[in-house]
Design a protein around this motif. Structure first.
Motif, PDB file in Angstrom:
ATOM      1  N   ALA A  10      -0.610  14.649  -6.777  1.00 45.33           N
ATOM      2  CA  ALA A  10      -0.986  13.492  -5.958  1.00 45.33           C
ATOM      3  C   ALA A  10       0.241  12.651  -5.608  1.00 45.33           C
ATOM      4  O   ALA A  10       0.394  12.217  -4.457  1.00 45.33           O
ATOM      5  CB  ALA A  10      -2.022  12.640  -6.693  1.00 45.33           C
ATOM      6  N   ALA A  11       1.116  12.430  -6.565  1.00 45.00           N
ATOM      7  CA  ALA A  11       2.323  11.639  -6.303  1.00 45.00           C
ATOM      8  C   ALA A  11       3.214  12.326  -5.276  1.00 45.00           C
ATOM      9  O   ALA A  11       3.763  11.670  -4.374  1.00 45.00           O
ATOM     10  CB  ALA A  11       3.089  11.401  -7.606  1.00 45.00           C
ATOM     11  N   HIS A  12       3.350  13.633  -5.390  1.00 42.80           N
ATOM     12  CA  HIS A  12       4.178  14.386  -4.441  1.00 42.80           C
ATOM     13  C   HIS A  12       3.581  14.303  -3.026  1.00 42.80           C
ATOM     14  O   HIS A  12       4.302  14.043  -2.053  1.00 42.80           O
ATOM     15  CB  HIS A  12       4.297  15.842  -4.894  1.00 42.80           C
ATOM     16  N   CYS A  13       2.281  14.526  -2.930  1.00 47.43           N
ATOM     17  CA  CYS A  13       1.630  14.479  -1.614  1.00 47.43           C
ATOM     18  C   CYS A  13       1.651  13.065  -1.044  1.00 47.43           C
ATOM     19  O   CYS A  13       1.909  12.875   0.154  1.00 47.43           O
ATOM     20  CB  CYS A  13       0.199  15.002  -1.730  1.00 47.43           C
ATOM     21  N   ALA A  14       1.389  12.076  -1.882  1.00 43.49           N
ATOM     22  CA  ALA A  14       1.388  10.686  -1.416  1.00 43.49           C
ATOM     23  C   ALA A  14       2.771  10.270  -0.925  1.00 43.49           C
ATOM     24  O   ALA A  14       2.882   9.539   0.072  1.00 43.49           O
ATOM     25  CB  ALA A  14       0.911   9.755  -2.522  1.00 43.49           C
ATOM     26  N   ALA A  15       3.814  10.727  -1.580  1.00 51.42           N
ATOM     27  CA  ALA A  15       5.173  10.393  -1.129  1.00 51.42           C
ATOM     28  C   ALA A  15       5.413  10.935   0.285  1.00 51.42           C
ATOM     29  O   ALA A  15       5.978  10.240   1.137  1.00 51.42           O
ATOM     30  CB  ALA A  15       6.210  10.951  -2.097  1.00 51.42           C
ATOM     31  N   VAL A  28      -4.735  15.868  16.225  1.00 52.16           N
ATOM     32  CA  VAL A  28      -5.607  16.912  15.699  1.00 52.16           C
ATOM     33  C   VAL A  28      -4.749  17.985  15.027  1.00 52.16           C
ATOM     34  O   VAL A  28      -3.722  18.403  15.555  1.00 52.16           O
ATOM     35  CB  VAL A  28      -6.462  17.528  16.835  1.00 52.16           C
ATOM     36  N   VAL A  29      -5.193  18.413  13.861  1.00 45.65           N
ATOM     37  CA  VAL A  29      -4.497  19.475  13.128  1.00 45.65           C
ATOM     38  C   VAL A  29      -4.785  20.795  13.832  1.00 45.65           C
ATOM     39  O   VAL A  29      -5.955  21.161  14.017  1.00 45.65           O
ATOM     40  CB  VAL A  29      -4.963  19.534  11.661  1.00 45.65           C
ATOM     41  N   PRO A  30      -3.764  21.536  14.241  1.00 44.61           N
ATOM     42  CA  PRO A  30      -3.976  22.805  14.941  1.00 44.61           C
ATOM     43  C   PRO A  30      -4.855  23.764  14.136  1.00 44.61           C
ATOM     44  O   PRO A  30      -4.668  23.953  12.942  1.00 44.61           O
ATOM     45  CB  PRO A  30      -2.556  23.371  15.097  1.00 44.61           C
ATOM     46  N   GLY A  31      -5.836  24.325  14.834  1.00 43.24           N
ATOM     47  CA  GLY A  31      -6.716  25.311  14.227  1.00 43.24           C
ATOM     48  C   GLY A  31      -7.812  24.748  13.347  1.00 43.24           C
ATOM     49  O   GLY A  31      -8.629  25.496  12.821  1.00 43.24           O
ATOM     50  N   MET A  32      -7.847  23.427  13.160  1.00 49.82           N
ATOM     51  CA  MET A  32      -8.862  22.833  12.295  1.00 49.82           C
ATOM     52  C   MET A  32      -9.890  22.011  13.052  1.00 49.82           C
ATOM     53  O   MET A  32     -11.041  21.922  12.633  1.00 49.82           O
ATOM     54  CB  MET A  32      -8.208  21.946  11.228  1.00 49.82           C
ATOM     55  N   GLY A  33      -9.477  21.353  14.093  1.00 47.70           N
ATOM     56  CA  GLY A  33     -10.388  20.480  14.814  1.00 47.70           C
ATOM     57  C   GLY A  33     -10.568  19.123  14.153  1.00 47.70           C
ATOM     58  O   GLY A  33     -11.330  18.295  14.623  1.00 47.70           O
ATOM     59  N   TRP A  34      -9.903  18.882  13.043  1.00 48.89           N
ATOM     60  CA  TRP A  34      -9.941  17.576  12.364  1.00 48.89           C
ATOM     61  C   TRP A  34      -8.692  16.800  12.731  1.00 48.89           C
ATOM     62  O   TRP A  34      -7.616  17.383  12.915  1.00 48.89           O
ATOM     63  CB  TRP A  34      -9.936  17.739  10.854  1.00 48.89           C
ATOM     64  N   THR A  35      -8.818  15.477  12.772  1.00 48.63           N
ATOM     65  CA  THR A  35      -7.630  14.659  12.938  1.00 48.63           C
ATOM     66  C   THR A  35      -6.864  14.624  11.625  1.00 48.63           C
ATOM     67  O   THR A  35      -7.388  14.981  10.560  1.00 48.63           O
ATOM     68  CB  THR A  35      -7.988  13.213  13.330  1.00 48.63           C
ATOM     69  N   VAL A  36      -5.643  14.174  11.712  1.00 38.38           N
ATOM     70  CA  VAL A  36      -4.830  13.984  10.507  1.00 38.38           C
ATOM     71  C   VAL A  36      -5.549  13.024   9.568  1.00 38.38           C
ATOM     72  O   VAL A  36      -5.654  13.267   8.357  1.00 38.38           O
ATOM     73  CB  VAL A  36      -3.423  13.468  10.896  1.00 38.38           C
ATOM     74  N   ALA A  37      -6.080  11.929  10.099  1.00 34.86           N
ATOM     75  CA  ALA A  37      -6.779  10.940   9.268  1.00 34.86           C
ATOM     76  C   ALA A  37      -8.016  11.548   8.604  1.00 34.86           C
ATOM     77  O   ALA A  37      -8.269  11.315   7.419  1.00 34.86           O
ATOM     78  CB  ALA A  37      -7.169   9.732  10.113  1.00 34.86           C
ATOM     79  N   ALA A  38      -8.787  12.328   9.352  1.00 35.80           N
ATOM     80  CA  ALA A  38      -9.984  12.956   8.779  1.00 35.80           C
ATOM     81  C   ALA A  38      -9.610  13.953   7.687  1.00 35.80           C
ATOM     82  O   ALA A  38     -10.319  14.082   6.673  1.00 35.80           O
ATOM     83  CB  ALA A  38     -10.795  13.641   9.872  1.00 35.80           C
ATOM     84  N   THR A  39      -8.490  14.634   7.865  1.00 32.35           N
ATOM     85  CA  THR A  39      -8.018  15.588   6.859  1.00 32.35           C
ATOM     86  C   THR A  39      -7.640  14.859   5.579  1.00 32.35           C
ATOM     87  O   THR A  39      -8.024  15.271   4.477  1.00 32.35           O
ATOM     88  CB  THR A  39      -6.834  16.401   7.410  1.00 32.35           C
ATOM     89  N   ALA A  40      -6.915  13.763   5.709  1.00 27.08           N
ATOM     90  CA  ALA A  40      -6.536  12.968   4.535  1.00 27.08           C
ATOM     91  C   ALA A  40      -7.772  12.383   3.854  1.00 27.08           C
ATOM     92  O   ALA A  40      -7.867  12.375   2.621  1.00 27.08           O
ATOM     93  CB  ALA A  40      -5.565  11.867   4.938  1.00 27.08           C
ATOM     94  N   SER A  72      -9.764   4.312   8.532  1.00 18.64           N
ATOM     95  CA  SER A  72      -8.978   3.356   7.749  1.00 18.64           C
ATOM     96  C   SER A  72      -7.495   3.499   8.096  1.00 18.64           C
ATOM     97  O   SER A  72      -7.053   4.557   8.528  1.00 18.64           O
ATOM     98  CB  SER A  72      -9.174   3.623   6.256  1.00 18.64           C
ATOM     99  N   PRO A  73      -6.725   2.446   7.890  1.00 16.95           N
ATOM    100  CA  PRO A  73      -5.286   2.555   8.151  1.00 16.95           C
ATOM    101  C   PRO A  73      -4.667   3.670   7.302  1.00 16.95           C
ATOM    102  O   PRO A  73      -5.060   3.862   6.140  1.00 16.95           O
ATOM    103  CB  PRO A  73      -4.741   1.181   7.751  1.00 16.95           C
ATOM    104  N   PRO A  74      -3.699   4.396   7.847  1.00 16.80           N
ATOM    105  CA  PRO A  74      -3.087   5.499   7.111  1.00 16.80           C
ATOM    106  C   PRO A  74      -2.587   5.122   5.712  1.00 16.80           C
ATOM    107  O   PRO A  74      -2.791   5.866   4.753  1.00 16.80           O
ATOM    108  CB  PRO A  74      -1.941   5.952   8.019  1.00 16.80           C
ATOM    109  N   GLY A  75      -1.963   3.971   5.581  1.00 15.25           N
ATOM    110  CA  GLY A  75      -1.474   3.555   4.268  1.00 15.25           C
ATOM    111  C   GLY A  75      -2.605   3.412   3.258  1.00 15.25           C
ATOM    112  O   GLY A  75      -2.430   3.728   2.074  1.00 15.25           O
ATOM    113  N   GLU A  76      -3.749   2.952   3.714  1.00 14.79           N
ATOM    114  CA  GLU A  76      -4.904   2.826   2.823  1.00 14.79           C
ATOM    115  C   GLU A  76      -5.484   4.198   2.478  1.00 14.79           C
ATOM    116  O   GLU A  76      -5.996   4.401   1.373  1.00 14.79           O
ATOM    117  CB  GLU A  76      -5.967   1.923   3.449  1.00 14.79           C
ATOM    118  N   LEU A  77      -5.416   5.132   3.408  1.00 18.00           N
ATOM    119  CA  LEU A  77      -5.870   6.488   3.105  1.00 18.00           C
ATOM    120  C   LEU A  77      -4.983   7.125   2.031  1.00 18.00           C
ATOM    121  O   LEU A  77      -5.480   7.822   1.139  1.00 18.00           O
ATOM    122  CB  LEU A  77      -5.896   7.351   4.371  1.00 18.00           C
ATOM    123  N   VAL A  78      -3.686   6.849   2.095  1.00 14.56           N
ATOM    124  CA  VAL A  78      -2.778   7.370   1.071  1.00 14.56           C
ATOM    125  C   VAL A  78      -3.096   6.723  -0.276  1.00 14.56           C
ATOM    126  O   VAL A  78      -3.171   7.407  -1.308  1.00 14.56           O
ATOM    127  CB  VAL A  78      -1.300   7.134   1.456  1.00 14.56           C
TER     128      VAL A  78
END
Length: 191
Positions: A10-15, A28-40, A72-78
């Protein structure tokens, strides 16, 4: 795998995610159809589900609906990812040895839930990187541990990160096509 693995991954990914909070998380993440935010947000959802499922025991607990808001704001998702990883790590560390929790693919022990969580974080952080066109390299030692625990059928002798991404259907692997269907082996290793 164990609670320490969950918090370290988690620390590595959060960094990495903290370093890209100013990017376009609506991409949108290629091949997934999800946004970056939805993926997080999905990763955090999984972490909390896993904590709940392990704590609840071997019978599905489906009385609540909990979902991280991808708007939610990206920082809050992290921050949510780090928080829910901490919750899961606490549950993994606290359950008695031999405890099993419900998962749609079969009962899993604490090590199985820790491995599934690490897989979600590593692979989907990689997906976020693809969505933002920024490379994220899962740490090889964790990739190797996840593959060993969840994908015992994976071919050996390859780069552990490539094998992890292949096992999750992301990339081809040295002569093997991209895996179209896959399933974790979440059951305890001795079953």
């Amino acid at each position: 795998m164990d609670a320490k693995d969950v918090t370290e991954v988690a620390a590595h990914c959060a960094a990495f995610l903290d370093g890209v909070v100013e990017a376009d998380w609506a991409a949108v993440v290629p091949g997934m159809g999800w946004t970056v935010a939805a993926t997080a947000a999905h990763v955090s959802d999984c972490l909390l589900w896993y904590a709940t499922d392990l704590a609840a025991g071997p019978v599905e607990l489906s009385t609540a609906e909990v979902a991280v808001r991808p708007g939610s704001p990206p920082g809050e998702l992290v921050r949510t990812l780090e928080t829910f990883a901490s919750v899961l790590a606490s549950v993994v560390a606290a359950v008695p040895s031999g405890s099993l929790g419900w998962h749609p693919w079969g009962l899993a022990d604490a090590a199985g839930f820790a491995a599934m969580a690490c897989d979600e974080m590593l692979v989907h952080t990689h997906d976020v990187g693809r969505g933002l066109a920024v490379a994220f390299e899962p740490p090889p030692r964790y990739a190797e541990k996840v593959v060993a625990r969840l994908f015992p059928d994976a071919p050996t002798g390859h780069d552990p990160v490539d094998t992890l991404l292949w096992a999750n259907g992301r990339v081809p692997l040295a002569g093997l096509p991209r895996r179209e269907g896959w399933r974790w082996r979440c059951a305890p290793l001795d079953s």
